[in-house]
Design a protein around this motif. Structure first.
Motif, PDB file in Angstrom:
ATOM      1  N   VAL A  47      41.003   2.529 -61.698  1.00 22.21           N
ATOM      2  CA  VAL A  47      40.045   1.540 -61.203  1.00 22.21           C
ATOM      3  C   VAL A  47      40.322   0.182 -61.846  1.00 22.21           C
ATOM      4  CG1 VAL A  47      37.610   0.851 -61.240  1.00 22.21           C
ATOM      5  CG2 VAL A  47      38.236   3.195 -60.599  1.00 22.21           C
ATOM      6  N   THR A  48      40.531   0.167 -63.155  1.00 24.81           N
ATOM      7  CA  THR A  48      40.801  -1.090 -63.869  1.00 24.81           C
ATOM      8  C   THR A  48      42.076  -1.751 -63.354  1.00 24.81           C
ATOM      9  OG1 THR A  48      39.688  -0.264 -65.848  1.00 24.81           O
ATOM     10  CG2 THR A  48      41.217  -2.105 -66.131  1.00 24.81           C
ATOM     11  N   LYS A  49      43.142  -0.967 -63.212  1.00 24.92           N
ATOM     12  CA  LYS A  49      44.441  -1.518 -62.840  1.00 24.92           C
ATOM     13  C   LYS A  49      44.467  -1.971 -61.379  1.00 24.92           C
ATOM     14  CE  LYS A  49      46.769   1.055 -66.464  1.00 24.92           C
ATOM     15  NZ  LYS A  49      47.722   2.105 -66.848  1.00 24.92           N
ATOM     16  N   LEU A  50      43.833  -1.207 -60.504  1.00 20.80           N
ATOM     17  CA  LEU A  50      43.790  -1.600 -59.098  1.00 20.80           C
ATOM     18  C   LEU A  50      42.908  -2.832 -58.898  1.00 20.80           C
ATOM     19  CD1 LEU A  50      43.584   2.006 -57.634  1.00 20.80           C
ATOM     20  CD2 LEU A  50      45.458   0.388 -57.261  1.00 20.80           C
ATOM     21  N   SER A  51      41.871  -2.967 -59.694  1.00 24.86           N
ATOM     22  CA  SER A  51      41.025  -4.168 -59.636  1.00 24.86           C
ATOM     23  C   SER A  51      41.825  -5.402 -60.036  1.00 24.86           C
ATOM     24  CB  SER A  51      39.808  -4.006 -60.542  1.00 24.86           C
ATOM     25  OG  SER A  51      38.995  -2.927 -60.099  1.00 24.86           O
ATOM     26  N   ARG A  52      42.720  -5.227 -60.997  1.00 29.48           N
ATOM     27  CA  ARG A  52      43.584  -6.350 -61.379  1.00 29.48           C
ATOM     28  C   ARG A  52      44.499  -6.739 -60.232  1.00 29.48           C
ATOM     29  NH1 ARG A  52      45.206  -3.616 -67.124  1.00 29.48           N
ATOM     30  NH2 ARG A  52      43.313  -4.181 -68.300  1.00 29.48           N
TER      31      ARG A  52
END
Length: 575
Positions: A47-52
């Motif tokens: 979730v964190t990486k895809l949000s970036r």
């Protein structure tokens, strides 16, 4: 394409991290980094990486779509739906964007919407294997098995001998009682994948249910006991039961129970650990609170009653008490370590001198059974006081109430899932001695208990596939608020010889109507047996019967509990 192993994924993650150190604004690298995190089973990191990735490029539809999948896995269903809808809005004709939206819709229990989205994928790509397979699943979840079968058969036209399509088709056929078709499909899966334990268990179930338990045993024991899956252990135990090998059956059931119901094991979550009913959640909250007060709940699960109460409070008001629904993802994450698992099981020992009331007169009991043709007797003070209290403790303490899929909200505990103990088996043996001319050498075919929600109804009209049915009640007398009800109603006509189990043991509206029609036209008379603590009703299993109306007090210890033992087979009774 060769499978990607964990080592390769970790190396890919390291390479992406190095690339992002050089170019932190690379949206596609962030996207791939998020996909790798998902593949490594780290939805929170994903979730964190895809949000970036989306922060770097808000128009990157694939990042929105995969973010939806990651959020679904992390337990954020509403946000997951929004992410996937953004992806479809960006690329409405991309089948993978629509497919991922359908997956999230299915995962959040929106089966009708998921079905429409899977059909949209098939309009774009008629041979999309995932959409064909998943559409059949959601149709089945909505009770549309005929159309689900058509979808699976369509999939097999595109992908002949594909195990996933064959396996699902086989389970549908087995559920419909089409044993020949189910056996053919399961056998084709095993021919392609000899190590497929699900297909082997399914074929064993098919053989057993079609009257070939020895073939089922052979199928199950071809796999080493340490490698047997929980379902394979269950089928082996049921097949052993069918041939009268009770000890071997219990040994197999115990192995399966350890594999399927172990607390804290999050590696594989069974379907009935993802689904629930309001009635089931209320019962579990009451039971775990009751166990905690008696210091019978392991310390690591001390917060379980409170978590269940919070989940119950957060559910929509419109849910029916007995309707099955998927646990919301956030709730599933909070409950999965203990929900529908064997947290505690009492094991009352055999009693010196027997479990049944020594004052019961064997000759009088059998004479009364035969006097009420085609076979029925009612016994009060059935168990010795110590046996009654021991079995009551067994049923109130043990967390084996795994079965919640009943229209009136009652819960079931079965022999194959832990409903056995030395005292209960002693009752079965003592019954042989009490009624040698009725039960005698008939094998114990099944045991179960049902526990009821005081606000709901009991079991509908049915007959059981056995020779003799022994049903007895163990909840305290004071719990029953109406001394004229709360027991059972038995009709004095046997089910027709040509009716099969699926029809005379079904709660479906059509089958219930057929039963009522038969009872009316045959002149069957109902016999109402009111509830009494420690009362047993022993009768010919071919007789239709149902639970009488229930009016029991609220409170965990007041829940009505009946125990049933089935002896012999219908064929043995007919002989």
């Amino acid at each position: 394409m060769a499978a990607i192993n964990a080592g390769q994924l970790h190396r890919a993650a390291d390479q992406l991290a190095a690339a992002l150190q050089k170019d932190a604004g690379n949206a596609r690298a962030h996207h791939l980094d998020g996909v790798v995190a998902m593949m490594l089973g780290r939805p929170g990191d994903a979730v964190t990486k895809l949000s970036r990735a989306i922060a770097c490029d808000p128009q990157l539809a694939a990042a929105h779509s995969n973010l939806g999948l990651a959020r679904l896995e992390a337990g954020f269903g509403d946000e997951a739906l929004a992410d996937c809808r953004r992806a479809v809005a960006l690329q409405p004709s991309d089948p993978e964007m629509v497919f991922n939206l359908a997956v999230v819709q299915e995962g959040t229990g929106q089966f009708a919407e998921a079905g429409r989205s899977y059909r949209q994928v098939l309009e774009l790509v008629p041979q999309h294997a995932g959409a064909l397979l998943n559409l059949a699943t959601v149709l089945h979840r909505q009770g549309q098995d005929s159309e689900a079968r058509q979808q699976l058969q369509a999939g097999l036209q595109h992908y002949p001998e594909e195990p996933a399509f064959l396996r699902n088709l086989a389970h549908l056929e087995l559920g419909a009682g089409s044993f020949e078709a189910a056996a053919d499909a399961f056998s084709r899966v095993l021919k392609a994948q000899p190590d497929d334990l699900d297909a082997r268990a399914g074929l064993a179930a098919t053989r057993r249910r079609s009257g070939a338990p020895h073939a089922a045993i052979e199928l199950c024991t071809a796999v080493d006991s340490q490698r047997q899956s929980a379902d394979l252990c269950r089928q082996l135990g049921l097949a052993y039961l069918a041939v009268g090998k009770l000890e071997a059956a219990i040994e197999a059931f115990e192995r399966g129970l350890a594999k399927r119901r172990r607390p804290g094991d999050l590696a594989a979550i069974a379907v009935d650990q993802r689904e629930t009913t309001l009635s089931k959640l209320r019962h579990d909250q009451e039971q775990l609170q009751w166990l905690m007060q008696r210091q019978l709940l392991a310390p690591e699960f001390a917060d379980a009653p409170g978590l269940l109460a919070e989940v119950l409070a957060g559910l929509p008001d419109h849910l029916p008490a007995a309707g099955v629904f998927d646990l919301p993802f956030g709730a599933r994450r909070r409950l999965q370590a203990f929900y529908n698992r064997l947290l505690h099981r009492a094991s009352p020992a055999k009693l010196s001198g027997g479990a049944l009331n020594p004052q019961l007169d064997s000759r009088a009991v059998e004479a009364d059974y035969h006097a009420h043709a085609p076979g029925m007797t009612v016994l009060d003070n059935f168990l010795r006081p110590a046996a009654l209290s021991g079995l009551r403790r067994f049923c109130q303490e043990s967390t084996f109430w795994f079965d919640f899929r009943h229209p009136n909200g009652y819960l079931g505990a079965y022999l194959e899932e832990g409903f056995y103990c030395p005292l209960l088996l002693q009752v079965a043996e003592d019954l042989r001695k009490l009624m040698p001319g009725v039960i005698g050498k008939l094998p114990l075919r099944q045991m179960w208990a049902y526990k009821y929600d005081s606000r709901l109804e009991g079991i509908e009209m049915h007959a059981d596939f056995a020779a003799v049915n022994v049903n007895f009640w163990i909840t305290r007398e004071s719990a029953n608020l109406d001394e004229d009800s709360g027991g059972m109603v038995v009709w004095d006509k046997e089910a027709p010889d040509d009716w099969d189990f699926e029809h005379y043991n079904s709660s479906a509206d059509e089958d219930q109507a057929n039963i009522r029609r038969f009872l009316e036209t045959s002149g069957a008379r109902p016999v109402t047996v009111p509830y009494r603590e420690n009362r047993a009703v022993i009768f010919n299993s071919d007789l239709f019967h149902k639970t009488d109306r229930i009016n029991f007090a609220e409170g965990y210890e007041n829940r009505r509990i009946n125990i049933t033992m089935l002896f012999g087979t219908r064929q043995q009774e007919l002989e």
